[in-house]
Design a protein around this motif. Structure first.
Motif, mmCIF file in Angstrom:
data_model
loop_
_atom_site.group_PDB
_atom_site.id
_atom_site.type_symbol
_atom_site.label_atom_id
_atom_site.label_comp_id
_atom_site.label_asym_id
_atom_site.label_seq_id
_atom_site.Cartn_x
_atom_site.Cartn_y
_atom_site.Cartn_z
ATOM 1 N N GLY A 1 -24.458 55.385 -63.534
ATOM 2 C CA GLY A 1 -23.100 56.556 -63.331
ATOM 3 C C GLY A 1 -22.368 55.626 -62.256
ATOM 4 N N SER A 2 -21.356 54.850 -63.035
ATOM 5 C CA SER A 2 -20.620 54.037 -62.288
ATOM 6 C C SER A 2 -19.059 54.242 -62.632
ATOM 7 N N GLN A 3 -18.409 53.876 -61.416
ATOM 8 C CA GLN A 3 -16.805 54.109 -61.271
ATOM 9 C C GLN A 3 -16.329 52.857 -61.438
ATOM 10 N N THR A 4 -16.805 51.971 -60.589
ATOM 11 C CA THR A 4 -15.948 50.565 -60.199
ATOM 12 C C THR A 4 -16.915 49.357 -60.727
ATOM 13 N N GLY A 5 -17.977 49.692 -61.356
ATOM 14 C CA GLY A 5 -18.716 48.573 -62.177
ATOM 15 C C GLY A 5 -19.981 48.222 -61.454
ATOM 16 N N THR A 6 -20.129 48.768 -60.279
ATOM 17 C CA THR A 6 -21.350 47.969 -59.408
ATOM 18 C C THR A 6 -22.646 48.697 -60.373
ATOM 19 N N ALA A 7 -22.725 49.800 -60.367
ATOM 20 C CA ALA A 7 -23.938 50.452 -60.925
ATOM 21 C C ALA A 7 -24.190 50.030 -62.230
ATOM 22 N N GLU A 8 -23.225 49.919 -62.912
ATOM 23 C CA GLU A 8 -23.241 49.438 -64.327
ATOM 24 C C GLU A 8 -23.895 47.977 -64.346
ATOM 25 N N ALA B 1 -24.050 55.884 -58.605
ATOM 26 C CA ALA B 1 -23.000 55.894 -57.480
ATOM 27 C C ALA B 1 -22.555 57.265 -57.102
ATOM 28 N N THR B 2 -22.310 57.236 -55.874
ATOM 29 C CA THR B 2 -21.880 58.680 -55.292
ATOM 30 C C THR B 2 -20.464 58.354 -55.119
ATOM 31 N N TYR B 3 -19.476 59.533 -55.174
ATOM 32 C CA TYR B 3 -18.074 59.480 -54.823
ATOM 33 C C TYR B 3 -17.625 60.719 -54.226
ATOM 34 N N GLY B 4 -16.522 60.754 -53.535
ATOM 35 C CA GLY B 4 -15.861 61.968 -53.109
ATOM 36 C C GLY B 4 -16.549 62.521 -52.231
ATOM 37 N N GLU B 5 -17.004 64.077 -52.359
ATOM 38 C CA GLU B 5 -17.764 64.824 -51.456
ATOM 39 C C GLU B 5 -19.253 64.786 -52.094
ATOM 40 N N LEU C 1 -26.366 54.063 -55.273
ATOM 41 C CA LEU C 1 -25.429 53.374 -54.877
ATOM 42 C C LEU C 1 -24.529 54.176 -53.773
ATOM 43 N N GLY C 2 -24.129 53.831 -52.697
ATOM 44 C CA GLY C 2 -23.188 54.579 -51.680
ATOM 45 C C GLY C 2 -22.735 53.613 -50.796
ATOM 46 N N ASN C 3 -22.036 54.515 -49.553
ATOM 47 C CA ASN C 3 -21.543 53.771 -48.770
ATOM 48 C C ASN C 3 -21.487 54.661 -47.450
ATOM 49 N N LYS C 4 -22.153 54.094 -46.317
ATOM 50 C CA LYS C 4 -22.438 55.025 -44.985
ATOM 51 C C LYS C 4 -21.471 55.265 -44.465
ATOM 52 N N GLU D 1 -19.376 60.467 -45.596
ATOM 53 C CA GLU D 1 -20.220 61.607 -45.089
ATOM 54 C C GLU D 1 -21.265 61.794 -45.998
ATOM 55 N N HIS D 2 -21.070 61.906 -47.187
ATOM 56 C CA HIS D 2 -22.030 62.285 -48.210
ATOM 57 C C HIS D 2 -22.502 61.109 -48.773
ATOM 58 N N TYR D 3 -23.484 60.516 -47.975
ATOM 59 C CA TYR D 3 -24.004 59.096 -48.343
ATOM 60 C C TYR D 3 -25.161 59.074 -49.305
ATOM 61 N N ASN D 4 -24.944 58.469 -50.449
ATOM 62 C CA ASN D 4 -25.669 58.483 -51.502
ATOM 63 C C ASN D 4 -26.317 59.796 -51.956
ATOM 64 N N GLU D 5 -25.393 60.807 -51.946
ATOM 65 C CA GLU D 5 -25.931 62.210 -52.247
ATOM 66 C C GLU D 5 -26.473 62.314 -53.922
ATOM 67 N N ASP E 1 -26.031 50.493 -49.677
ATOM 68 C CA ASP E 1 -25.129 50.575 -49.056
ATOM 69 C C ASP E 1 -24.025 49.580 -48.884
ATOM 70 N N ASP E 2 -22.919 50.076 -49.640
ATOM 71 C CA ASP E 2 -21.737 49.081 -49.810
ATOM 72 C C ASP E 2 -21.090 48.812 -48.572
ATOM 73 N N ASP E 3 -21.388 49.394 -47.651
ATOM 74 C CA ASP E 3 -20.563 49.007 -46.445
ATOM 75 C C ASP E 3 -21.240 47.681 -45.638
HETATM 76 C C1 LIG Z 1 -12.956 56.425 -53.064
HETATM 77 C C2 LIG Z 1 -14.582 56.405 -52.860
HETATM 78 C C3 LIG Z 1 -15.154 57.321 -52.523
HETATM 79 C C4 LIG Z 1 -16.526 57.168 -52.182
HETATM 80 N N1 LIG Z 1 -17.286 58.257 -51.613
HETATM 81 C C5 LIG Z 1 -18.746 57.983 -51.521
HETATM 82 C C6 LIG Z 1 -19.303 59.149 -50.992
HETATM 83 O O1 LIG Z 1 -19.120 60.198 -50.799
HETATM 84 N N2 LIG Z 1 -20.736 58.922 -50.609
HETATM 85 C C7 LIG Z 1 -21.353 57.436 -50.715
HETATM 86 O O2 LIG Z 1 -22.531 57.458 -50.314
HETATM 87 N N3 LIG Z 1 -20.587 56.331 -51.344
HETATM 88 C C8 LIG Z 1 -19.155 56.683 -51.699
HETATM 89 N N4 LIG Z 1 -18.549 55.671 -51.971
HETATM 90 C C9 LIG Z 1 -19.143 54.145 -52.259
HETATM 91 C C10 LIG Z 1 -19.477 54.085 -53.667
HETATM 92 O O3 LIG Z 1 -20.360 54.867 -54.238
HETATM 93 C C11 LIG Z 1 -20.004 52.504 -53.760
HETATM 94 O O4 LIG Z 1 -19.011 51.776 -53.457
HETATM 95 C C12 LIG Z 1 -20.703 52.258 -54.980
HETATM 96 O O5 LIG Z 1 -21.266 51.050 -54.888
HETATM 97 C C13 LIG Z 1 -19.812 52.128 -56.218
HETATM 98 O O6 LIG Z 1 -20.375 52.065 -57.124
HETATM 99 P P1 LIG Z 1 -19.627 51.768 -58.605
HETATM 100 O O7 LIG Z 1 -18.958 50.421 -58.447
HETATM 101 O O8 LIG Z 1 -20.715 51.642 -59.661
HETATM 102 O O9 LIG Z 1 -18.662 52.643 -58.864
HETATM 103 C C14 LIG Z 1 -17.060 55.790 -52.425
HETATM 104 C C15 LIG Z 1 -16.276 54.785 -52.601
HETATM 105 C C16 LIG Z 1 -14.807 55.105 -53.012
HETATM 106 C C17 LIG Z 1 -14.181 53.984 -53.427
#
Ligand SMILES: Cc1cc2nc3c(=O)[nH]c(=O)nc-3n(C[C@H](O)[C@H](O)[C@H](O)COP(=O)(O)O)c2cc1C
Ligand SMILES: Cc1cc2nc3c(=O)[nH]c(=O)nc-3n(C[C@H](O)[C@H](O)[C@H](O)COP(=O)(O)OP(=O)(O)OC[C@H]3O[C@@H](n4cnc5c(N)ncnc54)[C@H](O)[C@@H]3O)c2cc1C
Ligand SMILES: NC(=O)c1ccc[n+]([C@@H]2O[C@H](COP(=O)([O-])OP(=O)(O)OC[C@H]3O[C@@H](n4cnc5c(N)ncnc54)[C@H](OP(=O)(O)O)[C@@H]3O)[C@@H](O)[C@H]2O)c1
Length: 799
Positions: free
Chosen positions: A207-214, A260-264, A295-298, A301-305, A329-331
């Motif tokens: 599940g990947s948006q910007t390629g890392t998980a892929e 990967a997790t995004y948004g909320e 894959l997430g980023n600390k 708020e919704h870390y790695n949900e 943790d991408d951070d």
């Molecule tokens: C706009 C945006 C929103 C994000 N939201 C979250 C989040 O809610 N929780 C989390 O743990 N990580 C969040 N991330 C971090 C991504 O999950 C993380 O960078 C991940 O490595 C991306 O994987 P991908 O490249 O496969 O998409 C967010 C990143 C971006 C750019």
């Protein structure tokens, strides 16, 4: 007002009859529908019922893909893919409550469709005001409409409850048959079948948006060979996940998920359907072995949900976890997190399956190069297109990630009045593009890498950058034939398709090690890619902290000269950059504005580094009608929306470029005010370093304050005095105003820095709720959660 629309999306063609008004052009269909069943999940979910009539009348529940997550499972089988293409318009909040709907008609916009034609046998033209603005607040339902609606609903309900259940796999709507998506070559049954016939036993979903998980999924699939297993990385969107239980039919099989997790806490676009299917929870996965890496980023708020959810849910559904959940943790250093997890994961697999590592550590290439001679026609060579050959010269809507619009830049001006930084106000002209957007959406920009760096790679590796080549997957059954559009030239691949400026991952360093001819360079690459504590430490210092990109690595280890085609196979894809749109279509229907701060810094070892997209955009200054730069863009819908009613008060907190979407929001409210609507309080908290340097859009904002679109604006200047003053500090000063707005049902929005600002602002909000509302910590947390759930507290943040 019944009509018949012939609609085609990339998956299927179908016709539908509707109840409501419509307007359409070749890519976009607007429907005004009547919310017969406004919301099933009261207080959260927008679920619109659209009556679709035809031969075999049916009901179509329409909701945004986001909301589908909360809608009943029978939505998808009924009109499987159409739902994925339907988005509600955003003249109101994305998150509507039943109370807010008040029985009014709702406007739906279906994008990315080819409207092939409209049969108007019983079409009654909509009233003028509807055509003009597809307005939703006017009383649109006439007596005849109610009558027709009633008939349609009855037929629909009949179909749904009596016939629909038997017809879930094949729906006949109108003249054309609608069947579930089976166009993918790797369809569900296909996947398991394919695994069986190709002797594979491991599938790695991403599940990947910007390629890392892929990328991680690809690495895990590649790892399999070391353990005598055979794996493949798979996009869950391209297969039918419903067939996952059949995986247990393959001996010694397992599914790995990189999510990967995004948004909320949301899934990525490509795992949305998989997420919904898991949520439904009606499948038995007994016998399926699995492991999850999230894959997430600390800073979010919704870390790695998503990782956590998938890991838990698979277990609940009966699957057997063979290794503990890994969280990246991408951070911090997601590469290290992944490598550490992977290192323990494979021994666990060996134990579970009774296999052993073969000891073969050599790198096996996934793609083989094919070099084209002069015989290849220029028109057959990709020159930077995202997917379709020639799409830059022959532009055709609808525009999306695979077919971006080459937008002319009509304005590119500096917003900072002083200081040593730069912030650009850029306007993309979208006239005749059929691109639509709403305030709060994002625009994605496909950038081009710095040509100096591209040339440098050519020199370092001693290659002719105009060489035309293709990379072909050695696995003929793989769905991904090339890593990027081929055939192309080295120059194009380095300019448009691969990322040459981020930190190279350890697998890249490992794979290029063999090409180093000097022992010290080999040793350094060996150390950097080793998982020992020393190796990890060196990677962290020499690559991450010193901000070395692949060019710096090749410069600093000069005897390492990998063949460029191999390096191109290893480098990650160059990703589009997102920008919060800083305009409203109400004021600017023909342009999309962005507000982008230039990224420029000096690395710890003294190299000058520039952001790919922002430094590229910086030079794109229009100069007369014959010199208009063009940039590939597409619009990405977001959930960041103003409330439905302009009378609902709003608070916007956006320091720096965090102001971007609020410029659009303010324009939107201004338009509503000019339209005679009553505005609720509209309060802006902005922050910048110095009043005379980076108070962006100051004049515009002052005007909006003067004409009362903005009821109040508070600005924190962080560097105009000794002590830092930030937005949260001035929020504290105005806590009475904030509390009153919250208690009046207002919405609060935060945009900008995810790492520090957004959490600090939330803490201040929490403090205000405790103090002014007399709430305990837990109650304040609940208060905020509730606001989030109701869409009254929303963040558009990045780090
Ligand atoms: C706009 C945006 C929103 C994000 N939201 C979250 C989040 O809610 N929780 C989390 O743990 N990580 C969040 N991330 C971090 C991504 O999950 C993380 O960078 C991940 O490595 C991306 O994987 P991908 O490249 O496969 O998409 C967010 C990143 C971006 C750019
Ligand atoms: C949903 C969303 C909305 C966004 N909206 C906006 C917006 O409205 N305006 C805006 O300006 N940006 C916005 N961004 C950020 C934007 O997408 C880009 O990330 C940003 O413009 C940088 O892109 P770039 O290609 O120029 O830089 P890149 O080439 O991507 O370089 C950025 C990277 O450089 C590194 N870096 C940066 N500074 C330093 C430093 N001092 N030391 C060491 N390393 C450093 C970091 O690794 C950073 O990730 C948004 C991002 C998202 C996800
Ligand atoms: N990924 C990327 O490459 C990228 C690119 C652009 C922006 N960004 C992110 O986007 C954010 C906005 O960028 P920008 O350049 O527009 O903003 P900015 O000018 O750096 O910051 C805007 C204001 O916010 C202040 N601030 C700093 N920390 C804060 C905190 N914890 N709480 C509240 N305010 C705080 C700043 O103060 P001081 O600076 O004086 O402390 C400044 O006054 C940046 O913080 C950055 O994280 C990321």
């Amino acid at each position: 007002m019944l009509g018949c629309l012939y609609v085609e999306n990339s998956i299927q063609r179908f016709s539908l009859q509707y109840v409501g008004y419509f307007s359409c052009d070749s890519s976009c269909l607007d429907l005004v529908l009547f919310p017969l069943v406004p919301a099933l999940d009261v207080g959260y979910n927008l679920l619109v019922l659209c009556c679709v009539r035809g031969r075999g009348s049916s009901l179509l529940f329409v909701s945004s893909s986001h909301h589908l997550a909360h809608s009943p499972s029978y939505v998808l089988p009924m009109l499987p893919k159409a739902c994925g293409y339907v988005e509600e318009t955003v003249t109101y909040s994305d998150v509507l409550t039943t109370e807010e709907l008040e029985g009014k008609p709702v406007k739906i916009r279906c994008r990315n469709m080819n409207i092939l034609g409209v049969s108007a046998d019983s079409v009654v033209p909509p009233p003028a005001e509807v055509v003009e603005d597809m307005g939703i607040s006017e009383p649109l339902i006439g007596t005849m409409d109610i009558f027709l609606l009633g008939i349609s609903l009855t037929i629909g309900v009949y179909w749904f409850f009596i016939r629909g259940r038997n017809e879930q796999n094949s729906i006949d709507i109108g003249a054309l048959k609608v069947t579930p998506n089976t166009t993918s070559s790797s369809s569900s049954a296909g996947l398991i079948e394919k695994m069986k016939t190709s002797g594979r036993n491991v599938v790695v979903f991403y599940g990947s948006q910007t390629g890392t998980a892929e990328e991680f999924a690809g690495r895990l699939a590649k790892d399999c060979q070391r353990y005598g297993m055979k794996g493949m990385a798979v996009d869950p969107e391209e297969v039918e996940m419903e067939d996952l239980p059949q995986l247990s039919e393959i001996e010694n099989s397992m599914a790995i998920f990189c999510m990967a997790t995004y948004g909320e806490g949301d899934p990525t676009d490509n795992s949305q359907e998989f997420y919904e299917w898991l949520q439904e929870g009606s499948v038995d996965l007994t016998g399926v072995k699995y492991a999850v890496f999230g894959l997430g980023n600390k800073t979010y708020e919704h870390y790695n949900e998503m990782g956590v959810f998938v890991d838990k849910k698979l277990e609940v559904l009966g699957a057997e976890r063979i290794f503990e959940l890994g969280l990246g943790d991408d951070d911090a250093n997601i590469e290290e997190d992944f490598v550490t997890w992977r290192e323990k994961f494979w021994p666990a697999v060996c134990e579970n399956f009774g296999v052993e590592a073969t000891g073969d550590e050599s790198s096996i290439r996934q793609y083989s190069p094919v070099f084209h001679g002069e015989e290849i026609l220029k028109e057959k060579v990709f020159s930077g297109e995202a997917a379709r050959l020639g799409s830059f010269n022959n532009q055709k809507p609808p525009y999306d990630a695979r077919n971006p619009f080459l937008a002319p830049i009509q304005v590119n001006r500096e917003l900072h009045k002083g200081g040593d930084r730069s912030c650009m106000h850029i306007e993309f002209n979208i006239t005749d593009s059929k691109l639509r957007y709403e305030a709060g959406d994002h625009v994605a920009v496909y950038p081009m890498n710095d040509q100096g760096l591209v040339e440098r790679i050519g020199k370092l590796l001693e290659v002719d950058l105009d060489t035309v080549f293709s990379l072909k997957n050695v696995d003929e059954e793989a769905s991904k034939k090339h890593p990027f559009p081929c055939p192309t030239t080295y120059r194009t691949a380095l300019s448009f398709y691969v990322d040459i400026t981020s930190n190279p991952r350890t697998n890249v360093l490992k794979d290029i090690m063999d090409y180093a001819t000097e022992q010290k360079d080999k040793d350094q690459l060996q150390l950097l890619s080793s998982s020992s504590p020393e190796g990890r430490n060196e990677y962290n210092e020499w690559v991450i902290k010193d901000s070395r990109n692949i060019v710096a690595v090749l410069e600093d280890l000069p005897s390492c000269k990998p063949p460029l085609d191999h390096l191109l196979e290893l480098l990650p894809k160059l990703q589009a950059r997102y920008y919060s749109i800083s305009s409203s279509p109400k004021l600017y229907p023909n342009s999309i504005h962005i507000t982008a701060v230039l990224v420029e810094y000096t690395t710890r070892v003294g190299r000058k580094a520039k952001g790919v997209a922002t430094s590229w955009l910086q030079d794109k200054i229009p100069n007369g009608p014959d010199n208009v730069p063009r940039v590939p863009i597409y619009v990405r819908k977001s959930q960041f929306r103003l409330p439905f009613r302009p009378s609902t008060p709003v608070i916007m907190v956006g320091p720096g470029t965090g102001l971007a979407p609020f410029r659009g929001f303010i324009q939107e409210r201004h338009h509503a005010k000019e339209d005679g609507k009553t505005l609720g309080d509209t309060v802006l908290f902005f922050g910048c370093r110095k009043k005379d340097e980076d108070f962006i859009y100051q004049d515009e904002l002052m005007n909006y304050l003067e004409n009362k679109t903005l009821s109040q604006m508070f600005v924190a200047y962080s560097r105009d005095q000794e002590k830092k003053v930030y937005v949260q500090h001035i929020m504290e000063e105005h806590k009475d105003t904030i509390w009153k707005i919250l208690e009046d049902g207002g919405h609060i929005y935060v945009c900008g820095d995810a790492r520090n600002m957004a959490p600090d602002v939330q803490k201040m909000l929490h403090t205000i709720i405790c103090e002014k509302g007399g709430h305990s910590d837990t109650e304040a947390q609940d208060y905020i959660k509730k606001m989030q759930t109701k869409g009254r507290y929303a963040c558009d943040v990045w780090s």
